[in-house]
Motif scaffolding. Structure first.
Motif, PDB file in Angstrom:
ATOM      1  N   ARG A  92      -5.803 -16.023  12.484  1.00  0.00           N
ATOM      2  CA  ARG A  92      -6.864 -16.404  13.401  1.00  0.00           C
ATOM      3  C   ARG A  92      -7.470 -15.252  14.202  1.00  0.00           C
ATOM      4  NH1 ARG A  92      -7.618 -21.965  14.261  1.00  0.00           N
ATOM      5  NH2 ARG A  92      -6.576 -22.973  12.514  1.00  0.00           N
ATOM      6  N   ARG A  93      -6.621 -14.284  14.572  1.00  0.00           N
ATOM      7  CA  ARG A  93      -7.102 -13.268  15.499  1.00  0.00           C
ATOM      8  C   ARG A  93      -6.967 -11.883  14.903  1.00  0.00           C
ATOM      9  NH1 ARG A  93      -3.389 -15.933  20.038  1.00  0.00           N
ATOM     10  NH2 ARG A  93      -2.383 -16.495  18.087  1.00  0.00           N
ATOM     11  N   LEU A  94      -7.631 -10.936  15.527  1.00  0.00           N
ATOM     12  CA  LEU A  94      -7.439  -9.546  15.149  1.00  0.00           C
ATOM     13  C   LEU A  94      -6.054  -9.118  15.624  1.00  0.00           C
ATOM     14  CD1 LEU A  94      -8.342  -6.619  14.368  1.00  0.00           C
ATOM     15  CD2 LEU A  94      -9.168  -6.421  16.725  1.00  0.00           C
ATOM     16  N   VAL A  95      -5.293  -8.539  14.711  1.00  0.00           N
ATOM     17  CA  VAL A  95      -3.983  -8.005  15.099  1.00  0.00           C
ATOM     18  C   VAL A  95      -4.058  -6.489  14.991  1.00  0.00           C
ATOM     19  CG1 VAL A  95      -1.548  -7.833  14.454  1.00  0.00           C
ATOM     20  CG2 VAL A  95      -2.700 -10.042  14.346  1.00  0.00           C
ATOM     21  N   ALA A  96      -3.750  -5.801  16.076  1.00  0.00           N
ATOM     22  CA  ALA A  96      -3.756  -4.342  16.076  1.00  0.00           C
ATOM     23  C   ALA A  96      -2.333  -3.861  16.302  1.00  0.00           C
ATOM     24  CB  ALA A  96      -4.666  -3.823  17.169  1.00  0.00           C
ATOM     25  N   ALA A  97      -1.910  -2.893  15.509  1.00  0.00           N
ATOM     26  CA  ALA A  97      -0.521  -2.443  15.623  1.00  0.00           C
ATOM     27  C   ALA A  97      -0.469  -0.940  15.427  1.00  0.00           C
ATOM     28  CB  ALA A  97       0.332  -3.131  14.569  1.00  0.00           C
ATOM     29  N   VAL A  98       0.435  -0.294  16.100  1.00  0.00           N
ATOM     30  CA  VAL A  98       0.592   1.134  15.917  1.00  0.00           C
ATOM     31  C   VAL A  98       2.069   1.512  15.923  1.00  0.00           C
ATOM     32  CG1 VAL A  98       0.204   1.566  18.394  1.00  0.00           C
ATOM     33  CG2 VAL A  98      -0.101   3.429  16.744  1.00  0.00           C
ATOM     34  N   ASP A 151       0.850  -1.191   0.000  1.00  0.00           N
ATOM     35  CA  ASP A 151       0.000   0.000   0.000  1.00  0.00           C
ATOM     36  C   ASP A 151       0.891   1.249   0.000  1.00  0.00           C
ATOM     37  OD1 ASP A 151       0.912   0.482   2.586  1.00  0.00           O
ATOM     38  OD2 ASP A 151      -0.901  -0.306   3.542  1.00  0.00           O
ATOM     39  N   ALA A 152       0.274   2.424   0.100  1.00  0.00           N
ATOM     40  CA  ALA A 152       1.024   3.672  -0.026  1.00  0.00           C
ATOM     41  C   ALA A 152       2.136   3.782   1.025  1.00  0.00           C
ATOM     42  CB  ALA A 152       0.082   4.859   0.090  1.00  0.00           C
ATOM     43  N   GLY A 153       1.920   3.166   2.170  1.00  0.00           N
ATOM     44  CA  GLY A 153       2.932   3.233   3.228  1.00  0.00           C
ATOM     45  C   GLY A 153       3.971   2.132   3.114  1.00  0.00           C
ATOM     46  N   GLY A 154       3.906   1.371   2.041  1.00  0.00           N
ATOM     47  CA  GLY A 154       4.874   0.279   1.874  1.00  0.00           C
ATOM     48  C   GLY A 154       4.529  -0.954   2.694  1.00  0.00           C
ATOM     49  N   ASN A 155       3.244  -1.071   3.041  1.00  0.00           N
ATOM     50  CA  ASN A 155       2.858  -2.205   3.880  1.00  0.00           C
ATOM     51  C   ASN A 155       2.154  -3.302   3.080  1.00  0.00           C
ATOM     52  OD1 ASN A 155       3.619  -0.895   6.411  1.00  0.00           O
ATOM     53  ND2 ASN A 155       1.906   0.482   5.931  1.00  0.00           N
ATOM     54  N   VAL A 156       2.345  -4.529   3.525  1.00  0.00           N
ATOM     55  CA  VAL A 156       1.604  -5.664   2.993  1.00  0.00           C
ATOM     56  C   VAL A 156       0.808  -6.246   4.149  1.00  0.00           C
ATOM     57  CG1 VAL A 156       1.756  -7.943   1.929  1.00  0.00           C
ATOM     58  CG2 VAL A 156       3.395  -6.152   1.289  1.00  0.00           C
ATOM     59  N   ILE A 157      -0.508  -6.279   3.984  1.00  0.00           N
ATOM     60  CA  ILE A 157      -1.360  -6.709   5.088  1.00  0.00           C
ATOM     61  C   ILE A 157      -2.308  -7.781   4.597  1.00  0.00           C
ATOM     62  CG2 ILE A 157      -3.261  -5.953   6.572  1.00  0.00           C
ATOM     63  CD1 ILE A 157      -1.825  -3.205   6.632  1.00  0.00           C
ATOM     64  N   GLN A 158      -2.425  -8.845   5.380  1.00  0.00           N
ATOM     65  CA  GLN A 158      -3.330  -9.934   5.007  1.00  0.00           C
ATOM     66  C   GLN A 158      -4.061 -10.419   6.247  1.00  0.00           C
ATOM     67  OE1 GLN A 158      -1.456 -13.106   2.622  1.00  0.00           O
ATOM     68  NE2 GLN A 158      -2.636 -14.592   3.795  1.00  0.00           N
ATOM     69  N   GLY A 159      -5.381 -10.528   6.159  1.00  0.00           N
ATOM     70  CA  GLY A 159      -6.163 -11.014   7.284  1.00  0.00           C
ATOM     71  C   GLY A 159      -6.728  -9.875   8.108  1.00  0.00           C
ATOM     72  N   ASP A 160      -7.124 -10.205   9.309  1.00  0.00           N
ATOM     73  CA  ASP A 160      -7.828  -9.271  10.177  1.00  0.00           C
ATOM     74  C   ASP A 160      -6.810  -8.402  10.919  1.00  0.00           C
ATOM     75  OD1 ASP A 160      -9.862  -8.051  11.456  1.00  0.00           O
ATOM     76  OD2 ASP A 160     -10.410  -9.759  12.724  1.00  0.00           O
ATOM     77  N   VAL A 161      -6.441  -7.295  10.282  1.00  0.00           N
ATOM     78  CA  VAL A 161      -5.364  -6.466  10.844  1.00  0.00           C
ATOM     79  C   VAL A 161      -5.835  -5.022  10.922  1.00  0.00           C
ATOM     80  CG1 VAL A 161      -3.007  -5.594  10.465  1.00  0.00           C
ATOM     81  CG2 VAL A 161      -3.571  -7.966   9.863  1.00  0.00           C
ATOM     82  N   TYR A 162      -5.621  -4.408  12.061  1.00  0.00           N
ATOM     83  CA  TYR A 162      -5.885  -2.977  12.190  1.00  0.00           C
ATOM     84  C   TYR A 162      -4.554  -2.298  12.508  1.00  0.00           C
ATOM     85  CZ  TYR A 162      -7.636   1.508  13.661  1.00  0.00           C
ATOM     86  OH  TYR A 162      -7.849   2.849  13.765  1.00  0.00           O
ATOM     87  N   ALA A 163      -4.047  -1.547  11.546  1.00  0.00           N
ATOM     88  CA  ALA A 163      -2.722  -0.956  11.751  1.00  0.00           C
ATOM     89  C   ALA A 163      -2.785   0.541  11.537  1.00  0.00           C
ATOM     90  CB  ALA A 163      -1.715  -1.577  10.801  1.00  0.00           C
ATOM     91  N   HIS A 164      -2.020   1.240  12.334  1.00  0.00           N
ATOM     92  CA  HIS A 164      -2.039   2.691  12.331  1.00  0.00           C
ATOM     93  C   HIS A 164      -0.605   3.193  12.313  1.00  0.00           C
ATOM     94  CE1 HIS A 164      -3.962   6.481  13.043  1.00  0.00           C
ATOM     95  NE2 HIS A 164      -3.165   6.729  14.064  1.00  0.00           N
TER      96      HIS A 164
END
Ligand code: GDD
Ligand code: MG
Length: 368
Positions: free
Chosen positions: A326-332, A302-315
């Motif tokens: 399996r789980r929600l992953v939240a990262a900041v 994506d624009a920030g250079g990230n690759v995300i797959q699955g249930d991920v909330y990243a900031h």
């Protein structure tokens, strides 16, 4: 007829925890719909006069291979099951022996083998096939063909090929005599080779007649030939599965194609006077998906250079790869991070340290 030989017996430890002993990375759909193994098989579609692939893998993964072939609605020539991993030289030797065996119906003599690892991404399949067609002509004599990749950094996990004399074919394309083959150099040597601009990476794909491989190996590693011939003599069949003699194969030294044979193909090597070795440079959008960082590089970011797959909330994240199964992953605030979440294990690593995952997993294993 060209005979593809697919090597699918690696363990892929650096891609833990998605890649597991029971399910190594070549059987994962890392790049999309198909597994890397399936992509390897599909890459042959459209080539003329190609036999069904001879696949070699570990006994433990027979149903994975059979199922992945079934999904593609394709048959294997044979699926040869190794009771234990002995690296790629013995695997290729079994394949060559099966193809050369007069009493079997695998081939009609001494075919050219196209040796294919199953852990690669190839973007430009058309060019790949063009080079393979070219390779078939060149592999008719006592010649080993390697395929070289234009390198971009001093990777230590690859083989390096120094280009010797240039040979120009009728079609106008260039290839080179192999002047030197260096497998998995240390960091300093790799840096020097990159700087010299005289080297290509070895892609790990090879073409040669079955008899050429056998002759070279007999010359350089008769111990491997002997062990494999005992194992081959005890070959048994179970439908599409073929099993070499287990104790005989286990007695074989463990060695890669590159160390057993290719490193001795350097010009002026004391072990010289064997087959001729040439390298075809290939620009095919090739990557060895060896570690998590290469998946991050290969997948669309994506624009920030990230690759995300699955249930991920990243900031506020940049240049990172997060896979959640399996789980929600939240990262900041993550930067240059690899985070892989699975049912029973989570890996968090800096993007520059992903090569160390292998040691990490080995330590985990030894601690039970
Ligand atoms: N059947 C079988 N049995 N296959 C195996 C075994 C085995 O014991 N061990 C590895 N393989 C398979 C792997 O699954 C992979 O598809 C292929 O053989 C190559 O093995 P790797 O272990 O991935 O080799 P590498 O990546 O360290 O090095 C090779 O490939 C590089 C490019 O990707 C070498 O050829 C290097 O010179 C090359 O640069
Ligand atoms: Mg590899």
């Amino acid at each position: 007829t060209l005979h593809p030989v697919i090597l699918a017996g690696g363990s892929g430890t650096r891609m833990w925890p998605l890649s597991r002993e029971a399910h190594p990375k070549q059987f994962l759909p890392l790049m999309g719909e198909h597994s890397l193994f399936q992509d390897t098989v599909l890459r042959l579609d459209g080539l003329e006069e190609v036999a069904a692939p001879l696949i070699l893998c570990n006994e433990e993964h027979r149903f994975l291979v059979a199922e992945h072939m079934r999904q593609l609605e394709k048959n294997a020539l044979a699926i040869t099951l190794e009771p234990v991993g002995r690296n790629t030289a013995p695997a290729l030797t079994l394949a060559a022996m099966m193809l050369l065996d007069n009493e079997s119906t695998f081939s009609d003599g001494d075919p050219v083998m196209l040796v294919l690892p199953s852990d690669h991404v190839v973007r430009d399949i058309e060019t790949f096939q063009k080079l393979v067609r070219h390779g078939i002509e060149l592999a008719q004599g006592n010649t080993i063909i390697t395929f070289g990749i234009l390198p971009d950094s001093p990777r230590t996990g690859y083989g390096y090929i120094r280009m010797g004399n240039r040979i120009t074919s009728d079609g106008g394309s260039n290839f080179f005599q192999v002047a030197e083959f260096v497998e998995k150099p240390d960091r300093d040597a790799a840096k020097k080779m990159i700087k010299s601009e005289a080297y290509l990476w070895n892609s790990g794909m090879f073409m040669m007649r079955a008899s050429v491989w056998m002759r070279e190996l007999r010359r350089l590693r008769p111990d491997i030939v002997d062990a494999c011939s005992n194992a081959h003599a005890a070959l048994s069949r179970d439908g599409e599965f073929y099993r070499p003699g287990a104790t005989e194969f286990a007695a074989c030294p463990s060695e890669s194609i590159d160390y057993a044979v290719m490193e001795h193909m350097s010009e002026g090597s004391p072990q010289g006077n064997g087959a001729k070795c040439i390298v075809l440079p290939m620009e095919i959008g090739w990557t060895d998906l060896g570690a998590w960082s290469s998946l991050w590089e290969e997948r669309e970011q994506d624009a920030g250079g990230n690759v995300i797959q699955g249930d991920v909330y990243a900031h506020s994240m940049s240049n990172s790869l997060i896979i959640s199964q399996r789980r929600l992953v939240a990262a900041v605030g993550l930067e240059d991070i690899i985070l892989i979440e699975t049912a029973d294990a989570v890996l968090a690593a800096h993007r520059d340290r992903v090569q160390d995952v292998k040691e990490l997993v080995e330590q985990l294993k030894s601690q039970g």
